[in-house]
Design an enzyme around this catalytic site. Sequence first.
Site, PDB file in Angstrom:
ATOM      1  N   HIS A  55       0.801  -1.234   0.000  1.00  0.00           N
ATOM      2  CA  HIS A  55       0.000   0.000   0.000  1.00  0.00           C
ATOM      3  C   HIS A  55       0.827   1.274   0.000  1.00  0.00           C
ATOM      4  O   HIS A  55       0.279   2.373  -0.052  1.00  0.00           O
ATOM      5  CB  HIS A  55      -0.942   0.013   1.204  1.00  0.00           C
ATOM      6  CG  HIS A  55      -0.221   0.306   2.506  1.00  0.00           C
ATOM      7  ND1 HIS A  55       0.530  -0.645   3.145  1.00  0.00           N
ATOM      8  CD2 HIS A  55      -0.122   1.420   3.240  1.00  0.00           C
ATOM      9  CE1 HIS A  55       1.051  -0.114   4.236  1.00  0.00           C
ATOM     10  NE2 HIS A  55       0.680   1.144   4.320  1.00  0.00           N
TER      11      HIS A  55
HETATM   12  C1  UD1 Z   1      -1.964   5.449   6.128  1.00  0.00           C
HETATM   13  C2  UD1 Z   1      -0.639   5.888   6.729  1.00  0.00           C
HETATM   14  C3  UD1 Z   1       0.391   4.781   6.536  1.00  0.00           C
HETATM   15  C4  UD1 Z   1      -0.105   3.456   7.055  1.00  0.00           C
HETATM   16  C5  UD1 Z   1      -1.433   3.139   6.387  1.00  0.00           C
HETATM   17  C6  UD1 Z   1      -2.010   1.846   6.865  1.00  0.00           C
HETATM   18  C7  UD1 Z   1      -0.148   8.299   6.641  1.00  0.00           C
HETATM   19  C8  UD1 Z   1       0.672   9.330   5.988  1.00  0.00           C
HETATM   20  N1  UD1 Z   1      -0.124   7.077   6.093  1.00  0.00           N
HETATM   21  O1  UD1 Z   1      -1.766   5.329   4.725  1.00  0.00           O
HETATM   22  O2  UD1 Z   1       1.565   5.123   7.240  1.00  0.00           O
HETATM   23  O3  UD1 Z   1       0.821   2.449   6.771  1.00  0.00           O
HETATM   24  O4  UD1 Z   1      -2.350   4.207   6.684  1.00  0.00           O
HETATM   25  O5  UD1 Z   1      -3.166   1.525   6.177  1.00  0.00           O
HETATM   26  O6  UD1 Z   1      -0.784   8.573   7.632  1.00  0.00           O
HETATM   27  N2  UD1 Z   1      -9.183   4.996   2.195  1.00  0.00           N
HETATM   28  C9  UD1 Z   1     -10.403   4.360   2.194  1.00  0.00           C
HETATM   29  N3  UD1 Z   1     -10.935   4.007   3.406  1.00  0.00           N
HETATM   30  C10 UD1 Z   1     -10.320   4.255   4.575  1.00  0.00           C
HETATM   31  C11 UD1 Z   1      -9.085   4.921   4.561  1.00  0.00           C
HETATM   32  C12 UD1 Z   1      -8.509   5.273   3.360  1.00  0.00           C
HETATM   33  O7  UD1 Z   1     -10.992   4.123   1.156  1.00  0.00           O
HETATM   34  O8  UD1 Z   1     -10.861   3.889   5.639  1.00  0.00           O
HETATM   35  C13 UD1 Z   1      -8.570   5.354   0.888  1.00  0.00           C
HETATM   36  C14 UD1 Z   1      -8.892   6.755   0.477  1.00  0.00           C
HETATM   37  O9  UD1 Z   1      -9.021   6.791  -0.913  1.00  0.00           O
HETATM   38  C15 UD1 Z   1      -7.645   7.509   0.879  1.00  0.00           C
HETATM   39  C16 UD1 Z   1      -6.570   6.463   0.667  1.00  0.00           C
HETATM   40  O10 UD1 Z   1      -7.174   5.230   0.996  1.00  0.00           O
HETATM   41  O11 UD1 Z   1      -7.458   8.663   0.167  1.00  0.00           O
HETATM   42  C17 UD1 Z   1      -5.339   6.670   1.494  1.00  0.00           C
HETATM   43  O12 UD1 Z   1      -5.681   6.790   2.880  1.00  0.00           O
HETATM   44  P1  UD1 Z   1      -4.737   7.618   3.874  1.00  0.00           P
HETATM   45  O13 UD1 Z   1      -5.233   7.526   5.268  1.00  0.00           O
HETATM   46  O14 UD1 Z   1      -4.491   8.960   3.312  1.00  0.00           O
HETATM   47  O15 UD1 Z   1      -3.348   6.868   3.747  1.00  0.00           O
HETATM   48  P2  UD1 Z   1      -2.977   5.320   3.716  1.00  0.00           P
HETATM   49  O16 UD1 Z   1      -2.441   5.014   2.383  1.00  0.00           O
HETATM   50  O17 UD1 Z   1      -4.083   4.466   4.233  1.00  0.00           O
END
Ligand code: UD1
Length: 368
Positions: free
Chosen positions: A207
Site C-alpha cells: 500500500h
Molecule cells: C496510512 C498511513 C500509513 C499506514 C497506512 C495503513 C499516513 C501518511 N499514512 O496510509 O503510514 O501504513 O495508513 O493503512 O498517515 N481509504 C479508504 N478508506 C479508509 C481509509 C482510506 O478508502 O478507511 C482510501 C482513500 O481513498 C484515501 C486512501 O485510501 O485517500 C489513502 O488513505 P490515507 O489515510 O491517506 O493513507 P494510507 O495510504 O491508508
Amino acid sequence: MLKVLLIVGARPNFMKVAPIYAEMKRLASEFAPMIVHTGQHYDAAMSDTFFDDLGMPRPDIYLGVGSASHAVQTAKIMTEFEPVVLREKPDWVVVVGDVNSTIACALVCAKLGVRVAHVEAGLRSRDRTMPEEVNRILTDAISYLLFTTSQDADENLRQQGIPAEKIRFVGNIMIDSLLEHLKIAEKSDIRERLGVSGSDYAVLTLHRPSNVDDRAIFTGIADALVAIVEKLPIIFPVHPRTRAKIIEFGIDTLPTGRVSAFGIQLIEPLGYLDFMRLYSGAKLVLTDSGGLQEETTVLGIPCLTLRHNTERPITIKMGTNILVGTDPVKIKQAAFNILDSDNSAKSANVPPLWDGKTAVRICDELLK
Ligand code: UD1
C-alpha cells in the site's frame, strides 16, 4: 489520577493503543484513559473491525476527519482535536506510530503545552520522500517522552539532539497485541474460507504510495508475483488505495475480482484476527508494511520487504526480514531462494523487550 487521551487514526494504530488502554483500565485508580479516533481511516474493514477483534470499546471521541490531501487531512485533525484538548485538559496525550494523525495531534499538544508521549519513537528510514519519515522526525522533536522499540531507535533520537532523559526503551507495543491474540486467532477459519492449508501459500500486502502510485513500479512487482504464484498460491488482502490504483493502471494480472487468471487471490482487507491467522501460517510474506516486518520476525516467518529501506533494521539484523527492493528479478530470486531452501526461516531471534510487557513499562514510566 492521570487523565490520558490515547490517539488512534489509521489501521496500524489500533493494535498499538489496545494494550495500553487495557493496562490503564487495569490500573483504574491511577489512570483515566479516553480513546480519541481521528477518523483518518473510516471504512469498517480498516477501522471498526479492529475494535471488535482487539476487545477495545468504541472511541470516546470521534473526530470524523476522513481522507484528503496530507495538508488538508493534517490540518483538519488539528482543528478538530484542539477543542478536545482544551475541554478535556488531559495530563498526557499518547500518540503511536507515524501516521498523519500522530503528528497532527502531537503538534496541537506541543502548542498548547500539553505533554505528549510518542510510542514507537526513533524509527528512521532516512528516506524523506516517505510521508511517515517526516511524521516520525517531527513527532519525536516535539514529544515530551519518547518510548522506543529498539536500541537503534534510541541512538537515532540522540543523534537528533534529543536529551537522553526523555528516551525510554520499553520494547514493542505491537508485540503485546500479537502475543495476546495469537491463541484467540486460532479460532478464525480464514484459511479454510480461502482454501489454503498447511503452509503452502504466501501472503502479500502492498500500500505504500512509492510502490502502488507509480505505474512502472507497481507493474514490475505484479510481474514478479505472476512468476512466484506458479510455485506458491498468493493471498493478497487489498488496501483501498491499492485497489484504486489496480483499476486506474489496468493491471490485468491483478484484476479486482477474487482470483486472477494467474492464481493470485485478491480479497478485501482482513480484520486483525483473520489476518493474524492467515500470515502466521504462511510460508512466505511479501510486504511493504512496517508492522508486518516485526510480526513475522517474532513468529519466525520469512518476510520479503518490497522497499529500498526500512525504519526497522532490527528485523533484518535479528529477525527473518530481507530487504529486496522493487526490482522484479530480485523479488523473484529472493522468493525462489526461500522456497528452495529446506529450512526457510532464518533462525529467528526475538529482539530484546518484544515480550508482551511493553504496556506495563509504558504505564510505569507515565506514573513516574
Ligand atoms: C496510512 C498511513 C500509513 C499506514 C497506512 C495503513 C499516513 C501518511 N499514512 O496510509 O503510514 O501504513 O495508513 O493503512 O498517515 N481509504 C479508504 N478508506 C479508509 C481509509 C482510506 O478508502 O478507511 C482510501 C482513500 O481513498 C484515501 C486512501 O485510501 O485517500 C489513502 O488513505 P490515507 O489515510 O491517506 O493513507 P494510507 O495510504 O491508508
